[in-house]
Scaffold this motif. Structure first.
Motif, PDB file in Angstrom:
ATOM      1  N   MET A   1      25.044  53.750  34.359  1.00  0.00           N
ATOM      2  CA  MET A   1      25.815  52.638  34.182  1.00  0.00           C
ATOM      3  C   MET A   1      25.152  51.319  35.089  1.00  0.00           C
ATOM      4  N   ASN A   2      24.853  50.440  34.804  1.00  0.00           N
ATOM      5  CA  ASN A   2      24.637  49.330  35.611  1.00  0.00           C
ATOM      6  C   ASN A   2      25.525  48.662  35.987  1.00  0.00           C
ATOM      7  N   ASN A   3      25.329  47.714  36.871  1.00  0.00           N
ATOM      8  CA  ASN A   3      26.394  47.223  37.823  1.00  0.00           C
ATOM      9  C   ASN A   3      27.553  46.270  36.899  1.00  0.00           C
ATOM     10  N   GLN A   4      26.870  45.454  35.820  1.00  0.00           N
ATOM     11  CA  GLN A   4      27.549  44.686  34.699  1.00  0.00           C
ATOM     12  C   GLN A   4      28.237  45.542  33.999  1.00  0.00           C
ATOM     13  N   GLU A   5      27.907  46.881  33.845  1.00  0.00           N
ATOM     14  CA  GLU A   5      28.812  47.561  32.904  1.00  0.00           C
ATOM     15  C   GLU A   5      29.910  47.964  33.565  1.00  0.00           C
ATOM     16  N   PHE A   6      29.667  48.516  35.141  1.00  0.00           N
ATOM     17  CA  PHE A   6      30.803  48.996  36.015  1.00  0.00           C
ATOM     18  C   PHE A   6      31.532  47.769  36.254  1.00  0.00           C
ATOM     19  N   TRP A  25      36.666  55.237  41.644  1.00  0.00           N
ATOM     20  CA  TRP A  25      35.731  53.954  41.740  1.00  0.00           C
ATOM     21  C   TRP A  25      35.266  53.514  43.056  1.00  0.00           C
ATOM     22  N   ALA A  26      36.067  53.774  44.050  1.00  0.00           N
ATOM     23  CA  ALA A  26      35.475  53.365  45.461  1.00  0.00           C
ATOM     24  C   ALA A  26      34.418  54.310  45.966  1.00  0.00           C
ATOM     25  N   SER A  27      34.756  55.488  45.355  1.00  0.00           N
ATOM     26  CA  SER A  27      33.421  56.375  45.929  1.00  0.00           C
ATOM     27  C   SER A  27      32.305  56.221  45.008  1.00  0.00           C
ATOM     28  N   ILE A  28      32.242  55.867  43.966  1.00  0.00           N
ATOM     29  CA  ILE A  28      31.271  55.434  43.095  1.00  0.00           C
ATOM     30  C   ILE A  28      30.439  54.159  43.565  1.00  0.00           C
ATOM     31  N   ILE A  29      31.483  53.270  44.018  1.00  0.00           N
ATOM     32  CA  ILE A  29      30.823  51.919  44.674  1.00  0.00           C
ATOM     33  C   ILE A  29      30.195  52.299  46.148  1.00  0.00           C
ATOM     34  N   ILE A  30      30.511  53.110  46.717  1.00  0.00           N
ATOM     35  CA  ILE A  30      30.047  53.358  47.966  1.00  0.00           C
ATOM     36  C   ILE A  30      28.677  54.629  47.846  1.00  0.00           C
ATOM     37  N   GLU A  31      29.057  55.527  46.969  1.00  0.00           N
ATOM     38  CA  GLU A  31      27.715  56.171  46.578  1.00  0.00           C
ATOM     39  C   GLU A  31      26.464  55.797  45.965  1.00  0.00           C
ATOM     40  N   LYS A  32      26.840  54.824  45.066  1.00  0.00           N
ATOM     41  CA  LYS A  32      25.808  54.046  44.399  1.00  0.00           C
ATOM     42  C   LYS A  32      25.282  52.751  45.163  1.00  0.00           C
ATOM     43  N   GLU A  33      25.883  52.637  46.124  1.00  0.00           N
ATOM     44  CA  GLU A  33      25.851  51.338  47.223  1.00  0.00           C
ATOM     45  C   GLU A  33      25.848  50.122  46.251  1.00  0.00           C
ATOM     46  N   ILE A  34      26.814  50.014  45.414  1.00  0.00           N
ATOM     47  CA  ILE A  34      27.037  49.026  44.826  1.00  0.00           C
ATOM     48  C   ILE A  34      27.762  47.755  45.779  1.00  0.00           C
ATOM     49  N   ASP A  35      27.016  46.622  45.409  1.00  0.00           N
ATOM     50  CA  ASP A  35      27.248  45.511  46.354  1.00  0.00           C
ATOM     51  C   ASP A  35      28.646  44.852  45.954  1.00  0.00           C
ATOM     52  N   ILE A  36      29.432  44.814  46.973  1.00  0.00           N
ATOM     53  CA  ILE A  36      30.814  44.352  46.427  1.00  0.00           C
ATOM     54  C   ILE A  36      30.852  42.901  46.096  1.00  0.00           C
ATOM     55  N   LEU A  56      41.634  48.315  45.661  1.00  0.00           N
ATOM     56  CA  LEU A  56      40.510  49.164  45.425  1.00  0.00           C
ATOM     57  C   LEU A  56      39.553  48.672  46.647  1.00  0.00           C
ATOM     58  N   LEU A  57      39.448  47.548  47.278  1.00  0.00           N
ATOM     59  CA  LEU A  57      38.800  47.123  48.478  1.00  0.00           C
ATOM     60  C   LEU A  57      39.416  48.029  49.368  1.00  0.00           C
ATOM     61  N   SER A  58      40.726  48.061  49.424  1.00  0.00           N
ATOM     62  CA  SER A  58      41.289  48.834  50.557  1.00  0.00           C
ATOM     63  C   SER A  58      40.956  50.210  50.647  1.00  0.00           C
ATOM     64  N   LEU A  63      37.441  54.882  53.073  1.00  0.00           N
ATOM     65  CA  LEU A  63      36.499  55.869  52.545  1.00  0.00           C
ATOM     66  C   LEU A  63      35.627  55.684  53.405  1.00  0.00           C
ATOM     67  N   ASP A  64      34.995  54.291  53.439  1.00  0.00           N
ATOM     68  CA  ASP A  64      33.810  53.866  54.393  1.00  0.00           C
ATOM     69  C   ASP A  64      34.032  52.635  55.136  1.00  0.00           C
ATOM     70  N   PRO A  65      34.751  52.652  56.233  1.00  0.00           N
ATOM     71  CA  PRO A  65      35.028  51.151  56.757  1.00  0.00           C
ATOM     72  C   PRO A  65      33.912  50.560  57.029  1.00  0.00           C
ATOM     73  N   ASN A  66      32.822  51.037  57.203  1.00  0.00           N
ATOM     74  CA  ASN A  66      31.693  50.109  57.531  1.00  0.00           C
ATOM     75  C   ASN A  66      30.974  49.471  56.357  1.00  0.00           C
ATOM     76  N   LYS A  67      31.308  50.016  55.145  1.00  0.00           N
ATOM     77  CA  LYS A  67      30.898  49.425  53.904  1.00  0.00           C
ATOM     78  C   LYS A  67      31.788  48.150  53.748  1.00  0.00           C
ATOM     79  N   LEU A  68      33.089  48.315  53.983  1.00  0.00           N
ATOM     80  CA  LEU A  68      33.984  47.181  53.857  1.00  0.00           C
ATOM     81  C   LEU A  68      33.729  46.015  54.941  1.00  0.00           C
ATOM     82  N   LEU A  69      33.486  46.488  56.230  1.00  0.00           N
ATOM     83  CA  LEU A  69      33.323  45.649  57.443  1.00  0.00           C
ATOM     84  C   LEU A  69      32.078  44.824  57.007  1.00  0.00           C
TER      85      LEU A  69
END
Length: 86
Positions: A1-6, A25-36, A56-58, A63-69
């Motif tokens: 699944m690409n970013n647009q499909e997600f 979804w948060a795990s997917i965003i982190i694992e696949k390094e999807i840009d917020i 979801l951002l919360s 799960l990964d404070p540095n990703k959100l930061l």
């Protein structure tokens, strides 16, 4: 699944989403390094989508404070334009 499909999946599913779904979804965003930034237009959708995306951002932050930061400056730059979240 690409970013647009997600993105489209989130847009469709967020209004009725559960906490567990958002954690997945948060795990997917982190694992696949999807840009917020690629998902940030969800903040400008209808209220239920925008508010659930903010939850979801919360979840990402929990799960990964540095990703959100790393995205906070960008998200804060949007804050004046976001009117859908009460």
């Amino acid at each position: 699944m690409n970013n647009q499909e997600f993105y489209n999946e989130l847009k469709l599913s967020l209004p009725m989403s559960t906490t567990e779904e958002r954690k997945i979804w948060a795990s997917i965003i982190i694992e696949k390094e999807i840009d917020i930034k690629d998902l940030s237009n969800l903040l400008f959708c209808e209220q239920k989508i925008a508010s659930r995306f903010s939850w979801l951002l919360s979840g990402i932050g929990a799960l990964d404070p540095n990703k959100l930061l790393s995205e906070l400056p960008f998200l804060f730059s949007l804050s004046d334009q976001i009117t859908q979240i009460n």
